[in-house]
Design an enzyme around this catalytic site. Sequence first.
Site, PDB file in Angstrom:
ATOM      1  N   SER A 110       0.866  -1.188   0.000  1.00 16.34           N
ATOM      2  CA  SER A 110       0.000   0.000   0.000  1.00 16.34           C
ATOM      3  C   SER A 110       0.895   1.229   0.000  1.00 16.34           C
ATOM      4  O   SER A 110       1.536   1.547   1.007  1.00 16.34           O
ATOM      5  CB  SER A 110      -0.902   0.005   1.235  1.00 16.34           C
ATOM      6  OG  SER A 110      -1.800  -1.078   1.204  1.00 16.34           O
ATOM      7  N   LYS A 161      -7.385   1.685  -2.388  1.00 13.21           N
ATOM      8  CA  LYS A 161      -6.886   1.240  -1.078  1.00 13.21           C
ATOM      9  C   LYS A 161      -6.869   2.402  -0.088  1.00 13.21           C
ATOM     10  O   LYS A 161      -7.185   2.232   1.100  1.00 13.21           O
ATOM     11  CB  LYS A 161      -5.482   0.646  -1.217  1.00 13.21           C
ATOM     12  CG  LYS A 161      -4.847   0.215   0.107  1.00 13.21           C
ATOM     13  CD  LYS A 161      -5.694  -0.827   0.849  1.00 13.21           C
ATOM     14  CE  LYS A 161      -5.173  -1.144   2.245  1.00 13.21           C
ATOM     15  NZ  LYS A 161      -3.919  -1.901   2.259  1.00 13.21           N
ATOM     16  N   LYS A 170       0.673   5.727   8.264  1.00 13.52           N
ATOM     17  CA  LYS A 170       1.255   5.970   6.943  1.00 13.52           C
ATOM     18  C   LYS A 170       0.164   6.072   5.882  1.00 13.52           C
ATOM     19  O   LYS A 170       0.161   6.963   5.028  1.00 13.52           O
ATOM     20  CB  LYS A 170       2.240   4.846   6.620  1.00 13.52           C
ATOM     21  CG  LYS A 170       2.871   4.903   5.228  1.00 13.52           C
ATOM     22  CD  LYS A 170       2.162   4.012   4.219  1.00 13.52           C
ATOM     23  CE  LYS A 170       2.228   2.543   4.592  1.00 13.52           C
ATOM     24  NZ  LYS A 170       1.581   1.701   3.550  1.00 13.52           N
TER      25      LYS A 170
END
Length: 317
Positions: free
Chosen positions: A119, A194, A262
């Site tokens: 990701s 995502k 993140k």
Amino acid sequence: MTPAEHPPAPPPQTHAPTSKETAMSTIAFIGLGIMGSPMSVHLAQAGHEVIGFNLTPDRYGPLEAAGGRAGSSIAEAVKAADVVAVMVPDSPDVEAVLLGDDGVFANAQPGTLVIDFSSIRPDVTAALAKEAGAKGFRLLDAPVSGGEAGAVNATLSIMVGGAAADFAEAQPILDTVGGTVVHVGGNGAGQTVKAANQLIVAANIEALAEAVVFLKAYGVDLDAALTVLGGGLAGSKVLDQKRGNMLDESFAPGFRIDLHHKDMGIVGSAAREAGVVLPLGNLVATLMAAARANGDGGLDHSGLLRGVQRLSGQPTP
């Protein structure tokens, strides 16, 4: 009946491979962490030749037990691979794996299909896909959702960006590790979807954490309450998968707060680029950052419960 009277033999039965049935490939799998290890195991168990590589050498046991083997370096793992799978934490890690002197683009055979399950930022993915094409490689961004349980049970949701023909070639491999596999557009689209996934999951976990603290303040039977909530409109996969963490106040990492922090950074930067405002997303990102600042970065993201407890003046386990 004479031979001439026998009906002609039927033609041999042929069929195209189904999504679970394909010719076996040689797959280099880079990154054997919480998610990558069980994914590589599923591929080896399906009959593929899987060569794994991980920066720390203590992660090879499950893959080797499943019939795969350890590579001595990225270069050695990818040199004869038909497919390279990557599952590492962040954009700089993917760039190092693909662009480094020991990396994929410098050592794999031209034409190799690269599936990046990590990701990372959509703009980084788009730039890497362009670089891949210039060097004769094909890149799919294929981030996953479902956490450790999804990886172990091969039920991951996989959102895939890239060329349709490359997706069709990769789908049997993707179906081996995932339960819901969808091509969502060109390179970078998988990472964009995502990011939206991580926004929704973070908001759900925070809402669940707040509900738990609220219910406990009134002395409600928490297990019973979560059961009935799960059967109504408040039910969700987040509730199903994280209720045990909330009940036991145990936060062994399935997906770490550090990584979700993140991802919320990716959501925020992509939203700014698109000129859209995410009020709830910004709030949840702040709460995620606060959890890290309080030392919870290594915990499962259900550990957001601890932040609600702190704000409520309650002790944290």
